[in-house]
Design an enzyme around this catalytic site. Structure first.
Site, short mmCIF file in Angstrom:
data_model
loop_
_atom_site.label_atom_id
_atom_site.label_comp_id
_atom_site.label_asym_id
_atom_site.label_seq_id
_atom_site.Cartn_x
_atom_site.Cartn_y
_atom_site.Cartn_z
N GLU A 1 -5.93 6.73 -7.19
CA GLU A 1 -5.05 7.41 -8.15
C GLU A 1 -5.47 7.08 -9.59
O GLU A 1 -5.44 7.94 -10.47
CB GLU A 1 -3.58 7.00 -7.90
CG GLU A 1 -3.05 7.68 -6.65
CD GLU A 1 -1.90 6.96 -5.97
OE1 GLU A 1 -1.29 6.06 -6.56
OE2 GLU A 1 -1.61 7.31 -4.80
N HIS B 1 -7.98 1.79 -7.48
CA HIS B 1 -7.21 2.69 -6.61
C HIS B 1 -7.61 4.13 -6.94
O HIS B 1 -7.83 4.48 -8.11
CB HIS B 1 -5.71 2.48 -6.82
CG HIS B 1 -4.88 3.13 -5.77
ND1 HIS B 1 -4.62 4.48 -5.78
CD2 HIS B 1 -4.29 2.64 -4.65
CE1 HIS B 1 -3.89 4.78 -4.71
NE2 HIS B 1 -3.67 3.67 -4.02
N SER C 1 -1.84 6.03 4.67
CA SER C 1 -0.80 6.42 5.62
C SER C 1 -0.67 5.46 6.80
O SER C 1 -0.37 5.88 7.92
CB SER C 1 -1.00 7.87 6.08
OG SER C 1 -0.93 8.74 4.98
C1 PEP Z 1 -2.06 3.55 -1.22
O1 PEP Z 1 -1.61 4.19 -2.16
O2 PEP Z 1 -2.79 2.57 -1.42
C2 PEP Z 1 -1.69 3.97 0.12
C3 PEP Z 1 -2.39 3.52 1.12
O3 PEP Z 1 -0.65 4.84 0.21
P1 PEP Z 1 0.00 5.41 1.56
O4 PEP Z 1 0.18 4.25 2.50
O5 PEP Z 1 1.30 6.00 1.15
O6 PEP Z 1 -0.95 6.41 2.11
#
Ligand code: PEP
Length: 259
Positions: A101, A99, A217
């Site tokens: 992050e 990911h 999102s």
């Molecule tokens: C994610 O963190 O994998 C993600 C897609 O977050 P969001 O849907 O909030 O953009």
């Protein structure tokens, strides 16, 4: 989506947001909105401390449990880490790897991502392998080169039988948690490219059967259009997966029929 050749997967990513006490009310609400789906696998990836409760309370809603991370090591003196064997031991079926992050905040390299994928596959857990470009890379027309590198690095040394257990998630970094979604065309273009890279490595048949998700999102409003694209086989959903009604709407957008 093309559910003739591959499974549709809707995976929530709760991140570090849920308390054990919140899972019961979440599940009650989710169940009240959920279509009784047969054509989409519904996964929730949660922090390890939430998993036993999620597993128990998610059973009725046919939620499959996933983890958000795994150690790249097999076992031993790695304080705080959780191994693939430990995840498999409690029944975890999926785990997010790479990911953005984790790549950004914990400096996870492609090498480490590859090692984690191998650990998971060795224990029979399906990795949800995240790849995606930054805004800067997109603006410099480097999306394709970057995705090409990340996909090949992640799958390095993984044989075709193991590939069958892998799910790829295209997650443009600029779209994660920002409310800025890639257009359906942008998302489809990259997901199609990812399939072409897999075709190049493994051949046409394996490429046709790998599920590729879009994440960034995705929400109750835009899910149907994204999921209608031929190379997008589901979603990895952060923020909207914390809202049961929205998550259920996304699941319903896979076209799953009520029983
Ligand atoms: C994610 O963190 O994998 C993600 C897609 O977050 P969001 O849907 O909030 O953009």
């Amino acid at each position: 989506m093309n559910n003739k050749y591959r499974k549709t997967v809707i995976a929530g990513n709760w991140k570090m947001n849920m308390l054990a006490s919140g899972i019961k009310p979440y599940m009650e609400e989710l169940k009240s909105f959920l279509p009784k789906t047969k054509s989409c696998e519904t996964v929730i990836c949660a922090p390890a401390v939430n998993i036993p409760t999620l597993m128990k309370l998610g059973k009725e809603a046919k939620i499959i449990c996933g983890a958000e991370d795994v150690s790249e090591h097999d076992k031993g003196a790695f304080t705080g880490d959780i191994s693939a064997a430990q995840l498999a031991d409690i029944g975890v079926k999926y785990c997010i790897v790479g990911h953005s992050e984790r790549r950004e905040y914990y400096k996870e390299s492609d090498f480490k991502v590859n090692a984690k994928i191998k650990q998971l596959l060795d224990k029979g857990i399906s990795p949800i392998i995240c790849v995606g470009e930054s805004l800067e890379q997109r603006e410099m027309n480097l999306t394709s080169a970057h995705i090409n590198y990340q996909v090949r690095a992640a799958l390095n040394g993984i044989d075709v039988n193991s590939l069958r257990k892998c799910v790829i998630a295209y997650e443009p970094i600029w779209a994660i948690g920002t409310g800025k979604t890639a257009t359906a065309e942008q998302a489809e273009e990259v997901c199609r490219d990812i399939r072409a890279i897999i075709r190049d490595i493994y051949g046409a048949r394996p490429a046709r059967s790998v599920s590729i998700l879009y994440g960034g999102s995705m929400n109750a409003k835009n899910a149907a259009e994204l999921l209608a694209q031929p190379d997008i086989d589901g979603g990895l959903i952060g923020g909207a997966s914390l809202k049961p009604a929205d998550f259920a709407t996304i699941i319903a957008a896979t076209g799953a029929e009520n029983e």
